[in-house]
Design a protein around this motif. Sequence first.
Motif, PDB file in Angstrom:
ATOM      1  N   UNK A  32       0.897  -1.297  -0.119  1.00  0.00           N
ATOM      2  CA  UNK A  32      -0.066  -0.059  -0.038  1.00  0.00           C
ATOM      3  C   UNK A  32       0.804   1.177   0.059  1.00  0.00           C
ATOM      4  N   UNK A  33       0.659   2.204  -0.810  1.00  0.00           N
ATOM      5  CA  UNK A  33       1.378   3.357  -1.159  1.00  0.00           C
ATOM      6  C   UNK A  33       0.215   4.483  -0.861  1.00  0.00           C
ATOM      7  N   UNK A  34       1.006   5.459   0.355  1.00  0.00           N
ATOM      8  CA  UNK A  34       0.070   6.408   0.568  1.00  0.00           C
ATOM      9  C   UNK A  34       0.579   7.838   0.384  1.00  0.00           C
ATOM     10  N   UNK A  35      -0.156   8.633  -0.355  1.00  0.00           N
ATOM     11  CA  UNK A  35       0.199   9.814  -0.770  1.00  0.00           C
ATOM     12  C   UNK A  35      -0.625  10.762  -0.088  1.00  0.00           C
ATOM     13  N   UNK A  36       0.379  11.676   0.487  1.00  0.00           N
ATOM     14  CA  UNK A  36      -0.562  12.707   1.441  1.00  0.00           C
ATOM     15  C   UNK A  36       0.299  14.119   1.267  1.00  0.00           C
ATOM     16  N   UNK A  37      -0.470  15.427   1.310  1.00  0.00           N
ATOM     17  CA  UNK A  37       0.332  16.587   1.352  1.00  0.00           C
ATOM     18  C   UNK A  37       0.689  16.782   2.905  1.00  0.00           C
ATOM     19  N   UNK A  38       0.690  16.227   3.551  1.00  0.00           N
ATOM     20  CA  UNK A  38       1.067  16.382   5.184  1.00  0.00           C
ATOM     21  C   UNK A  38       1.755  15.198   5.530  1.00  0.00           C
TER      22      UNK A  38
END
Length: 282
Positions: free
Chosen positions: A91-97
């Motif tokens: 699972x790859x997570x992308x977030x601005x934070x």
Amino acid sequence: MSDTVALTAAGQRWAELLASWAIPDEIVARGEVPPWSHDPATFAMDDTADPSNPIFELARELLPVDGGSVLDVGCGGGRSSLPLFPRADRIIGVDASWAMLDQFAAAAQSLGVGHREIEGRWPDVAIAAEMSGSPLERVDVVVCHHVFFNVPDLEPFVVALTAMARLGVVAVLPRRHPMSAWNAAWKHFWNVDRPLGPTSDEAVAVLNALGIEPEVFEVPRPAMSRHAEDPALLVRSARRRLCLTSDRDDELAEWLRANPPDFTRDVVVLRWPGASDHEGPW
Ligand SMILES: C[S@@+](CC[C@H](N)C(=O)[O-])C[C@H]1O[C@@H](n2cnc3c(N)ncnc32)[C@H](O)[C@@H]1O
């Protein structure tokens, strides 16, 4: 008018309706934290996550029986994708934070799922990776929960979600703007009339205008994403959303007791096919 350059009338309408939620600068300046920001603690994985909820079943149906990969855009603490483990083992997570990604990484680590974190705004991070010659890895399923209402430029956002997915995209959003829960409070504390739209129907219209005909499912909002309703957190989240200061907490608590925010009870799940059957470029 927003300064978004949309490809379609539906995209322009989405951007304009979202722009109508802008809060006057002088009110934002009175708050302790930006009203649109999220408290990472309220997005942590916890034991209210129910992997059998339809929002996960609809993604799981697309995944291979084992060894599936997922990209979670706007992952927060991982509540939108980690319940897909063990069906998904990467699972790859992308977030601005980064604060959100730290929580995502810790929760993924303790579950034992393969994970990667990418910090930045979608679709900018995907475009930058593509331009650098090291495109992001394509995945089986892309999920994106509770992010659309943060995104004025919905068209390139959706195009990039679709391009990353081999099998499909599952997006979850409330039926109406999440901030509409606070509209009566805005009128009371600031004498400001807040808008109502856009709704999930306008998001579907944007997808349609891009040639995407998503399956649309309306499901009850899972308990785990009702954190804002937790009485222990309500005053703190109301203070943030309403640009108030802590010296008004007692007044705020009393008002909220008599006027509970009108939190939306349903979420809409949009599911459509992916467009990537190769490793890139787009
Ligand atoms: C409301 S939270 C939802 C978190 C998680 N998906 C969930 O359902 O619990 C929205 C998240 O999206 C992130 N976000 C908003 N716009 C984004 C963008 N354009 N690119 C990447 N992350 C974004 C925010 O930082 C925040 O963590």
